[in-house]
Design an enzyme around this catalytic site. Structure first.
Site, PDB file in Angstrom:
ATOM      1  N   HIS A   1       0.836  -1.210   0.000  1.00 25.48           N
ATOM      2  CA  HIS A   1       0.000   0.000   0.000  1.00 25.48           C
ATOM      3  C   HIS A   1       0.866   1.253   0.000  1.00 25.48           C
ATOM      4  CE1 HIS A   1      -2.989   3.023   1.141  1.00 25.48           C
ATOM      5  NE2 HIS A   1      -2.072   3.440   1.985  1.00 25.48           N
TER       6      HIS A   1
ATOM      7  N   HIS B   1       1.508   4.982  -2.988  1.00 29.34           N
ATOM      8  CA  HIS B   1       1.876   6.385  -2.813  1.00 29.34           C
ATOM      9  C   HIS B   1       3.055   6.857  -3.657  1.00 29.34           C
ATOM     10  CE1 HIS B   1      -0.756   7.527   0.568  1.00 29.34           C
ATOM     11  NE2 HIS B   1      -0.573   6.298   1.043  1.00 29.34           N
TER      12      HIS B   1
ATOM     13  N   GLU C   1      -5.551   9.453  -0.223  1.00 33.16           N
ATOM     14  CA  GLU C   1      -5.907   8.037  -0.095  1.00 33.16           C
ATOM     15  C   GLU C   1      -7.035   7.612  -1.033  1.00 33.16           C
ATOM     16  OE1 GLU C   1      -4.305   5.779   1.301  1.00 33.16           O
ATOM     17  OE2 GLU C   1      -3.113   6.678   2.903  1.00 33.16           O
TER      18      GLU C   1
END
Length: 292
Positions: A131, A136, A177
């Protein structure tokens, strides 16, 4: 980043530096852990073209490193620093908010160094290295988005003096997010929580259930969110440039003061004044309530 952490230890855990960083320990990853990264990377990178912003796909190149499996943060940081001045460091898990903001303000992205198990392939609550890095890092190679993340960190440090952290956390949640962007007349994914999730990468764009509405800073900061399921509302920005401009040009002090007396908005309900791109049926959320 999620809601403020109630059980965060006051000092770095044993083995962590004063800024909560730890060695990544790349050589300690097992073949199975590297294989899990490769499995997730192949699955997501195959389904995202045509769904994610092209800036993300361009940024994926920074993750194609010389070593197999999970990226080595040192090599990754070398490539990322050349692109935008950012680097990636390992932390033992969630870190205190001030630590998180300070790292962002200094163009340092903190990432967990563990990876999910096969049983957790489609969901885990605490962010893992897939993740954090796959979700990101590609956009940190985009100059405008990289500037937005630094600006958010600087704003986060200032927010601590106003007791407004939970409001500012919503901005991170609904942009970094779980944000969508309008590009060429179509909606595209860019939020890390979506692009690192196979199921939500489909749900966020294709499912009739969630609302998709135009981004409005005050509206976002009045809207709670869920950390345990797909979102019921997604906010759509016009561009990274516009998101950065609004962040830099907004005086947050009077906004925080105004929000102190403003009630939270229902996270699934369209509000007067919303720019509605899609009015969701909320069928998914209602079915989950029935099952619960």
């Amino acid at each position: 980043m999620s809601e403020p952490k109630a059980h965060m230890p006051p000092a770095p855990p044993e083995g962590a530096a004063a800024d909560w960083t730890v060695p990544q320990g790349w050589s300690a990853y097992t073949p199975a852990e590297h294989a899990m990264w490769d499995r997730l990377f192949e699955r997501q990178s195959a389904m995202l073209p045509g769904r994610v912003t092209p800036a993300f796909l361009k940024g994926l190149d920074v993750l194609r490193l010389s070593k197999p499996g999970i990226p080595d943060f040192e090599e990754l940081s070398e490539r990322l620093t050349k692109a935008t001045g950012w680097r990636v460091v390992a932390v033992p898990g969630l870190v205190p908010d001030e630590v998180f903001f300070r790292h962002l303000a200094n163009r340092t992205f903190v990432a967990g160094n563990f990876i999910r198990t096969p049983e957790q392939i489609d969901y885990l609550q605490e962010p893992d290295v897939f993740h954090d890095v796959f979700g990101h890092v590609p956009l940190l190679a985009d100059p405008v988005f990289a500037d937005y993340m630094q600006a958010y960190g600087e704003g986060g440090l200032r927010s601590l003096g106003f007791g407004a952290l939970h409001k500012l956390a919503r901005l991170y949640w609904y942009t970094v997010e779980f944000g969508l962007v309008r590009e060429g007349g179509d909606l595209r994914l860019y939020g890390a929580g979506i692009v690192s999730s196979y199921g939500e990468s489909v749900f966020a764009l294709d499912d009739p259930s969630p609302n998709r509405i135009g981004f409005d800073l005050k509206r976002v900061m009045r809207t709670p969110y869920r950390i345990d399921d797909y979102q019921q509302t997604y906010f759509v920005i016009d561009s990274f440039e516009d998101l950065l401009r609004q962040t830099l040009e907004t005086d947050f002090a009077p906004l925080y003061a105004e929000l102190e007396t403003a009630s939270d908005l229902d996270l699934a309900t369209i509000q007067p004044g919303d720019t509605v791109l899609h009015r969701g049926s909320q069928a998914y959320a209602q079915s989950r309530k029935v099952r619960a």
